[in-house]
Design an enzyme around this catalytic site. Structure first.
Site, PDB file in Angstrom:
ATOM      1  N   LYS A  73     -40.789  -3.287  46.118  1.00 52.46           N
ATOM      2  CA  LYS A  73     -41.652  -4.154  46.935  1.00 52.46           C
ATOM      3  C   LYS A  73     -41.171  -4.316  48.378  1.00 52.46           C
ATOM      4  CE  LYS A  73     -43.697  -7.033  43.320  1.00 52.46           C
ATOM      5  NZ  LYS A  73     -43.991  -8.409  42.884  1.00 52.46           N
ATOM      6  N   ASP A 109     -49.712 -11.073  45.376  1.00 50.01           N
ATOM      7  CA  ASP A 109     -49.045 -12.079  44.534  1.00 50.01           C
ATOM      8  C   ASP A 109     -49.382 -13.483  45.038  1.00 50.01           C
ATOM      9  OD1 ASP A 109     -47.812 -10.337  42.763  1.00 50.01           O
ATOM     10  OD2 ASP A 109     -46.044 -10.084  44.044  1.00 50.01           O
ATOM     11  N   GLU A 160     -28.947 -23.538  49.530  1.00 49.11           N
ATOM     12  CA  GLU A 160     -29.047 -22.837  50.820  1.00 49.11           C
ATOM     13  C   GLU A 160     -30.256 -21.891  50.836  1.00 49.11           C
ATOM     14  OE1 GLU A 160     -26.147 -22.842  48.938  1.00 49.11           O
ATOM     15  OE2 GLU A 160     -25.496 -24.629  50.039  1.00 49.11           O
TER      16      GLU A 160
END
Ligand code: ATR
Length: 275
Positions: A73, A109, A160
């Site tokens: 992807k 998506d 993070e």
């Protein structure tokens, strides 16, 4: 049963490129859609992680479209002639279209997640959502929701990563543990908690699930995760992982062919193949 499909010299070729790919449910959905709409095309699974090779083959052989899955992807993007805004923002492409030798790329998506929620009759603009996880799937879903005007909070075990994603898409971040105290209309699980070795676990306590109206899980094996079981028991509206899979495939079909995707047929093929 209709007549079996007989490819001929005009049959167009589509496929999915990924590695592994033999478990993919995309071929049954797209072939069912081609058959239902009378489009002379076939869709195959190509097991490869060679994006450059796949794209030059596409141009050379006139392959019309690819679905793109793990691990391609991200790598496919540099092989495209025209990645669209969704691809550039998400940093991942799951759909390629060969437009007379020009390779266009999009990401369905994000559309799939949005469509799966909207299908429940939800007007997304102005709603609040909590997205659990900050990996590749979360990126696409957060982009889709933010684009629709949803106020999103990203919660992740590694804080993070949530912070980075939130900064990029101008939304909020929290550690996964704090998700227990949040409230929103929509909850989306994009973590792998609920599948594989963690199939008996939920990313959120049942008590916390009470804080949401709609609960969506992108995990589709098992189809009913612990999270969705809890949500159902609490009377919440639930959206399972096959929905996003279906709606992202419908968006691909429409992007390639310009023909409305036959939802019922594709859903039936998907559910049948998934057992
Ligand atoms: P995908 O492409 O499907 O999003 P991914 O990029 O590997 O997959 O992301 C997996 C997500 O599941 C991550 O947000 C990960 O959290 P970390 O960033 O902290 O790794 C989350 N995840 C995986 N296992 C988890 C666990 N046991 N508890 C909580 N979160 C988990």
């Amino acid at each position: 049963m209709g007549k079996p499909f007989a490819p001929n010299a005009n049959t167009q070729l589509y496929g999915i490129i990924g590695k592994p790919v033999r478990h993919s449910l995309s071929p049954v959905m797209h072939n069912a859609a081609f058959s239902e709409t009378g489009i002379n095309a076939v869709y195959l699974a190509f097991e490869t992680d060679d994006c450059e090779g796949a794209c030059s083959s596409m141009k050379c052989l006139g392959i019309k479209g690819y679905s793109v899955t793990i691990p391609n992807k991200e790598g496919i993007i540099s092989c495209l002639d025209e990645p669209d805004e969704a691809v550039r923002k998400i940093g991942a492409c799951n759909t390629v279209k060969n437009d007379n030798g020009v390779l266009l790329g999009t990401n369905t998506d994000c559309l799939g997640a949005v469509a799966a929620i909207e299908k429940e009759g939800v007007e997304l603009e102005g709603k609040e959502a909590v997205v659990l996880g900050a990996g590749g799937s979360a990126r696409a879903i957060v982009y889709g929701l933010v684009t629709k005007g949803v106020k999103v909070t990203v919660c992740n075990r590694t804080f993070e990563k949530a912070e980075r994603l939130a900064k990029e898409f101008k939304c909020y971040a929290a550690p996964l543990s704090e998700a227990e105290d949040l409230h929103a209309h929509i909850l989306v699980n994009t973590t792998s908690v609920g599948m594989g070795d963690m199939k008996d676990q939920s990313p959120l306590s049942k008590k916390a699930v009470e804080n949401y109206d709609i609960v969506m899980d992108i995990v589709y094996s098992p189809l009913e995760t612990v999270l969705l079981k809890d949500a159902k028991a609490l009377g919440k509206r639930v959206i399972n992982g096959l929905s996003m899979l279906l709606f992202q495939a419908m968006a691909q079909f429409e992007y390639w062919t310009g023909v409305r995707a036959p939802e019922k047929t594709m859903r039936k093929a998907l559910e049948h193949a998934n057992g």
